[in-house]
Design an enzyme around this catalytic site. Sequence first.
Site, PDB file in Angstrom:
ATOM      1  N   ASP A 154       2.628  -1.089 -10.166  1.00  7.27           N
ATOM      2  CA  ASP A 154       3.211  -1.796  -8.743  1.00  7.27           C
ATOM      3  C   ASP A 154       2.886  -0.670  -7.528  1.00  7.27           C
ATOM      4  O   ASP A 154       2.911   0.239  -8.473  1.00  7.27           O
ATOM      5  CB  ASP A 154       4.734  -2.333  -8.810  1.00  7.27           C
ATOM      6  CG  ASP A 154       5.722  -1.189  -9.210  1.00  7.27           C
ATOM      7  OD1 ASP A 154       5.003  -0.192  -9.219  1.00  7.27           O
ATOM      8  OD2 ASP A 154       6.299  -2.420  -9.804  1.00  7.27           O
ATOM      9  N   CYS A 155       3.700  -0.834  -6.570  1.00  6.15           N
ATOM     10  CA  CYS A 155       2.571   0.046  -5.688  1.00  6.15           C
ATOM     11  C   CYS A 155       4.124   1.726  -6.052  1.00  6.15           C
ATOM     12  O   CYS A 155       3.443   2.564  -6.124  1.00  6.15           O
ATOM     13  CB  CYS A 155       3.172  -0.543  -4.506  1.00  6.15           C
ATOM     14  SG  CYS A 155       4.891  -1.077  -3.517  1.00  6.15           S
ATOM     15  N   HIS A 193       7.057  -1.790  -0.472  1.00  7.73           N
ATOM     16  CA  HIS A 193       5.836  -0.969  -0.221  1.00  7.73           C
ATOM     17  C   HIS A 193       6.224   0.391  -0.281  1.00  7.73           C
ATOM     18  O   HIS A 193       6.158   0.973   0.959  1.00  7.73           O
ATOM     19  CB  HIS A 193       4.959  -2.031   0.568  1.00  7.73           C
ATOM     20  CG  HIS A 193       3.524  -1.678  -0.159  1.00  7.73           C
ATOM     21  ND1 HIS A 193       2.805  -2.046  -1.638  1.00  7.73           N
ATOM     22  CD2 HIS A 193       2.438  -0.832   0.150  1.00  7.73           C
ATOM     23  CE1 HIS A 193       1.679  -1.541  -1.772  1.00  7.73           C
ATOM     24  NE2 HIS A 193       1.561  -0.936  -0.472  1.00  7.73           N
ATOM     25  N   HIS A 227      -2.987   3.157  -2.856  1.00  6.64           N
ATOM     26  CA  HIS A 227      -1.230   2.153  -2.983  1.00  6.64           C
ATOM     27  C   HIS A 227      -2.177   0.913  -4.453  1.00  6.64           C
ATOM     28  O   HIS A 227      -3.541   1.064  -4.043  1.00  6.64           O
ATOM     29  CB  HIS A 227      -1.126   1.709  -1.864  1.00  6.64           C
ATOM     30  CG  HIS A 227      -1.685   0.555  -1.100  1.00  6.64           C
ATOM     31  ND1 HIS A 227      -1.485  -0.611  -0.513  1.00  6.64           N
ATOM     32  CD2 HIS A 227      -3.441   1.124  -0.349  1.00  6.64           C
ATOM     33  CE1 HIS A 227      -2.938  -1.071   0.258  1.00  6.64           C
ATOM     34  NE2 HIS A 227      -3.678  -0.395   0.112  1.00  6.64           N
TER      35      HIS A 227
END
Length: 121
Positions: free
Chosen positions: A32-33, A83, A95
């Site tokens: 994930d980010c 984020h 990203h």
Amino acid sequence: SSSIRDSMVRFAQQFVGNAYVWGGVSLTNGADCSGFTQGVLANFGINTGRSSRDQAENGREIGIDAVQPGDLLFYASGTYINHVALYIGGGQVIHASNSTTGITISPYNYRTPCKAVSFLD
């Protein structure tokens, strides 16, 4: 420091196209980010913390207009940071975006960044 920054950008770019996985921390099998930024910086011996909020707190705050390659930009819904992306220069970030696009490169202002931090000198 610029050579570390350049190396960090090159390292991160090799994962473009890999999967976004919520809660994931694998640069190759899905992140994930914040798992992505954590993994990239960890390769250079930098401990960021796990979540985007951890990373926003643990880094040294800098002006959004002062970001350099290798610095982190954060995005929020309201006041809640949700984020994080790695600035790579030229007005772009890399990203782990979402499950559709995976790890990708976007304009840094595809959303309005709310904070920037550096873990580098």
